[in-house]
Each structure stands twice: as structure tokens, then as C-alpha cells.
Write an enzyme that holds these catalytic residues in place. Structure first.
Site, PDB file in Angstrom:
ATOM      1  N   ARG A 182      56.146  -7.506  40.945  1.00 36.71           N
ATOM      2  CA  ARG A 182      54.918  -8.224  41.395  1.00 36.71           C
ATOM      3  C   ARG A 182      54.511  -9.515  40.922  1.00 36.71           C
ATOM      4  O   ARG A 182      54.005 -10.177  41.625  1.00 36.71           O
ATOM      5  CB  ARG A 182      53.494  -7.171  40.830  1.00 36.71           C
ATOM      6  CG  ARG A 182      53.304  -6.315  42.092  1.00 36.71           C
ATOM      7  CD  ARG A 182      52.815  -7.023  43.304  1.00 36.71           C
ATOM      8  NE  ARG A 182      51.398  -7.119  43.708  1.00 36.71           N
ATOM      9  CZ  ARG A 182      51.013  -8.099  43.811  1.00 36.71           C
ATOM     10  NH1 ARG A 182      51.466  -9.519  43.874  1.00 36.71           N
ATOM     11  NH2 ARG A 182      49.539  -8.319  43.994  1.00 36.71           N
TER      12      ARG A 182
ATOM     13  N   ARG B  20      50.573  -0.456  40.137  1.00 39.81           N
ATOM     14  CA  ARG B  20      50.206  -1.334  38.985  1.00 39.81           C
ATOM     15  C   ARG B  20      50.051  -0.940  37.628  1.00 39.81           C
ATOM     16  O   ARG B  20      49.834  -1.680  36.676  1.00 39.81           O
ATOM     17  CB  ARG B  20      48.827  -1.958  39.326  1.00 39.81           C
ATOM     18  CG  ARG B  20      48.742  -3.038  40.522  1.00 39.81           C
ATOM     19  CD  ARG B  20      47.800  -3.490  40.925  1.00 39.81           C
ATOM     20  NE  ARG B  20      46.934  -2.597  41.609  1.00 39.81           N
ATOM     21  CZ  ARG B  20      45.985  -2.797  42.373  1.00 39.81           C
ATOM     22  NH1 ARG B  20      45.149  -3.979  42.190  1.00 39.81           N
ATOM     23  NH2 ARG B  20      45.158  -1.533  43.075  1.00 39.81           N
TER      24      ARG B  20
ATOM     25  N   ARG C 238      50.697   7.401  44.782  1.00 37.15           N
ATOM     26  CA  ARG C 238      50.598   6.022  44.333  1.00 37.15           C
ATOM     27  C   ARG C 238      51.362   6.021  42.954  1.00 37.15           C
ATOM     28  O   ARG C 238      51.037   5.427  41.801  1.00 37.15           O
ATOM     29  CB  ARG C 238      49.181   5.386  43.900  1.00 37.15           C
ATOM     30  CG  ARG C 238      49.071   4.073  44.801  1.00 37.15           C
ATOM     31  CD  ARG C 238      47.661   3.527  44.357  1.00 37.15           C
ATOM     32  NE  ARG C 238      46.496   4.340  45.240  1.00 37.15           N
ATOM     33  CZ  ARG C 238      45.338   4.332  45.003  1.00 37.15           C
ATOM     34  NH1 ARG C 238      44.826   3.951  43.783  1.00 37.15           N
ATOM     35  NH2 ARG C 238      44.453   4.756  45.612  1.00 37.15           N
TER      36      ARG C 238
END
Ligand code: CP3
Length: 366
Positions: free
Chosen positions: A51, A42, A38
Site C-alpha cells: 500500500r 491494513r 478482509r
């Protein structure tokens, strides 16, 4: 035990080898390669900026944006491999299952699979609809073609789910079907409806092999198979209901000529069985000491891992010692890829991630 040499021969005959691919095949490298689960996500302001204007699925389904997000993360961190920005659940759509990501809840499948009739209705003939992932890989491969400043070529990682983990999302309905669930519906089908379970596993493998093939043809050097929730199974049940299907998936991807990384979470007791799939590399979570995990999978398998992702919140001296400890446990043996034991979580300081890359480059030199 399955023969690992087939991948080695295929890779030697084909792709130019980066230090990342060499480590996957347990060949000697100048230093330990490093990348992160990952790594585009975020915690990274650059990702959040994208995003703001696009949903997660829009990013996945638009090759230009998916490639940009993949490339930005790899370059910002200075890692040795880029994992394509996509999601585990994308193959559900061409199989005929609608899903969405609900803020705060994660993925939700609207009509979960609960019967043989549901399984029979799943489609396996529309995998070409996932071609947007291959297009994104092509763009990433073009961008990273040729050696970087240090003379090494960046590795490109494609990925897919494993049969158990993907089935768990399809049957539970996705909602919170993370590590905190009991998987009652999934296990009910597994234990009591053998015809539905076998057909579902077979269909998932068929779709994932075709999907992996698209990714390899587009330029993926390695495929990682995510069995994120395999740790919810006993060793007995994994062997009885899943190992055969995981093995078929791993073997058919290896036959495409790329190494396979097989990753799961809470797998300490499952590692010997998981290594019987013949995967070239086993991804270790952080709960098992690296040397113990490596012993469990045997010397014929490379390992990837396994720093606790939450150690990235520790003060610099504590974090550096943890990085040193992982490298010490691997002891410079060929076949170690430095990574976390699971994905980077939101709010992780980007600077800490970059520091870890610098330390692995310094401390992991041969
Ligand atoms: O940088 C990378 O690692 C590549 C991107 C990537 C994503 N998903 C993008 C994503 C990868 C490799 C995945 C795989 C994936 N997706 C897994 C296996 C990996 C693992 O962590 O074990 C799983 C279980 C999924 C399913 C999924 N997708 C979940 C459970 C969630 C979390 C929902 C939430 O809100 O926390 C997602 C969403 C998701 N996929 C995000 C990203 C960056 C975060 C959500 C967002 O950006 O809105």
C-alpha cells in the site's frame, strides 16, 4: 422456497471439491474449513508494504499486485480459502459513476444517483472493463492449482455487492455510507420513485451477473454476495423492495455452477427472508448466536461465521474459548465454515488471527 439442489448438481459435475466447497454444499468434511472476511487488509504488514507504493484502486486494477496480495494473505494465515482482493465499488466505474477512496472518509461517489434520469444514464454494456478482476483470479487459481500439503485444494472466492448495498453507495454518494448511516436518500427513492428504484435494481443485477460470470470463468469456486448494510432495512421493506432482486442475483449466479454465500451485518431478524434467496450459505454476523442463526435459515442452508472480529484483541485464553464456543454451537454438523462476523479491523494482531486458524484446525477436526 427456492431449490438448492441445482448448485449441488452443477458442482458435482464440475470443479474438484475442496473442503471449503464441500462445506458450502453441506457435504461431510474432515474438519471445519476456515477463512476470514478482509483477510488481506491494513492489519497485515505485508499489505501495508504494498500500500505504501500503490493506491487501493491501483492494487485492485493491477492483476499481478491484486493476486500477490490475495496469495500472501492466504498463505501467511494458513486458511482454506482465498478471497480475491478487489472492492465492492469497482462495478460503479463501467456503469458511469466516478468514485474515489478519500483517506479517513472511505469511498466517495462524486455525482450520486438521485433521479430516474440518472438511473437511465447508467451503462450496463461495459462490464468487460472489469476484466482485470478475472485476470487476478486466473493468477490466483494458477498459483493454488492442485492439492496442498494436507491433500486439500484451496478454495477461491470471487465476490460482488448485493443490489441494496451497492444502490446505497450509489445513491448516498458513498461518504460514510457504512453501518452508521440512516440511508435517507436511498430509502426516499425506494419508497417514492418505484420506476427509478426498479430500473436501478435491474441494472445492478445485470452488471453483477456478468461480473460474477467473468470471475467464475476465471476460476472462482464460490461467489460471496456482500449485503453489508442490509441490516438497515426492516423485514417488511427488505421483502418488499429488495428480496426479489437479491433472489434473482443469487439464482443467476448459482446457474453459473458455483455455490453462493450471502452475507450481511445485523441480520438476525432478516435471516429467514434472506435464506429465501436460495443462497447455499448464509454469512452470520456475531450478534446472533450461531445455533440461533442456523435455526433461522433452516437446515437446508450452510452457515459461515461468526466470531466477533474484536475478540481477536482478547487475551489468548478468552479468544480460544470464543473459538471453541463457535465450534460448539455448530456441533460438527456438515455445512459450517468458520469465519468472523465481519471484517478484520486495522491494528488486529496478526498472531491472534494465525492462532485462531490453528485452533480451528485442532478443535474442528471430526
Ligand atoms: O481480503 C479481503 O476481504 C478482500 C478485499 C476486500 C476489500 N473490499 C478491499 C478493501 C473486500 C472483500 C472488500 C469488499 C467491500 N468494500 C465491502 C463489503 C465487505 C464489508 O466489509 O462489509 C464494502 C462495504 C466495501 C466498500 C469499502 N471499501 C469501504 C467501506 C472501505 C473502507 C474505507 C476505509 O478507509 O476504512 C473500503 C476500502 C477497502 N477495501 C480497504 C480494503 C483492504 C481498506 C482501505 C485501504 O487499503 O486503503
Amino acid at each position: 422456497m427456492v431449490d438448492r439442489s441445482a448448485t449441488e448438481l452443477a458442482v458435482e459435475a464440475g470443479a474438484g471439491s475442496s473442503r471449503f466447497v464441500r462445506a458450502c454444499l453441506r457435504q461431510p468434511v474432515d474438519r471445519t474449513p476456515v477463512w476470514f472476511l478482509r483477510q488481506a487488509g491494513r492489519y497485515m504488514p505485508e499489505y501495508m508494504a504494498v500500500r505504501k507504493h500503490h493506491t487501493l484502486l491501483d492494487i485492485c486494477r493491477t492483476p499481478e499486485i491484486a493476486a500477490e496480495v490475495t496469495i500472501t494473505a492466504a498463505e501467511r494465515l494458513g486458511v482454506d480459502a482465498a478471497i480475491i482482493f478487489a472492492d465492492l465499488l469497482l462495478p460503479l466505474t463501467p456503469m458511469g459513476l466516478d468514485f474515489e477512496f478519500v483517506a479517513g472518509e472511505g469511498p466517495v461517489v462524486h455525482t450520486p444517483i438521485r433521479s430516474l434520469e440518472h438511473v437511465q444514464a447508467l451503462r450496463v454494456d461495459r462490464v468487460e472493463e472489469l476484466g482485470y478482476v478475472a485476470k487476478a483470479i486466473e493468477k490466483v487459481a494458477t498459483h493454488f492449482a492442485g492439492p496442498r500439503a494436507d491433500g486439500d485444494t484451496l478454495g477461491i472466492i470471487g465476490f460482488c455487492g448485493a443490489p441494496w448495498t451497492l444502490a446505497a453507495y450509489m445513491i448516498e454518494g458513498g461518504k460514510q455510507s457504512g453501518g452508521d448511516r440512516n440511508y435517507i436518500e436511498t430509502k426516499k427513492m425506494m419508497y417514492s420513485n418505484g420506476a427509478a428504484w426498479s430500473l436501478l435494481m435491474e441494472k445492478i443485477v445485470t452488471v453483477l451477473v456478468a461480473y460474477a460470470q467473468q470471475q467464475v470463468e476465471a476460476g472462482a469456486d464460490v461467489i460471496q454476495v456482500f449485503d453489508s448494510w442490509v441490516g438497515k432495512l426492516s423485514v417488511h421493506d427488505y421483502r418488499q423492495y429488495c428480496l426479489g432482486w437479491s433472489t434473482e442475483l443469487v439464482q443467476r449466479i448459482k446457474a453459473l455452477g458455483v455455490p453462493v454465500i450471502y452475507f450481511g451485518v445485523e441480520t438476525a431478524s432478516l435471516l429467514p427472508a434472506m435464506s429465501e434467496t436460495g443462497a447455499d450459505v448464509m454469512g452470520l454476523d456475531w450478534r446472533v448466536p450461531l445455533e440461533v442463526g442456523w435455526k433461522a435459515v433452516g437446515p437446508g442452508c450452510a452457515v459461515q461465521g461468526n466470531l466477533d472480529p474484536i475478540a481477536l484483541f482478547a487475551p489468548e485464553d478468552v479468544l480460544k474459548e470464543q473459538v471453541r464456543e463457535v465450534l460448539r454451537a455448530a456441533d460438527g454438523r456438515p455445512g459450517h465454515i468458520f469465519n468472523l462476523g465481519h471484517g478484520i479491523v486495522p491494528t488486529t494482531p496478526v498472531e491472534s488471527v494465525i492462532r485462531v486458524v490453528e485452533w480451528v484446525k485442532e478443535l474442528g477436526a471430526r
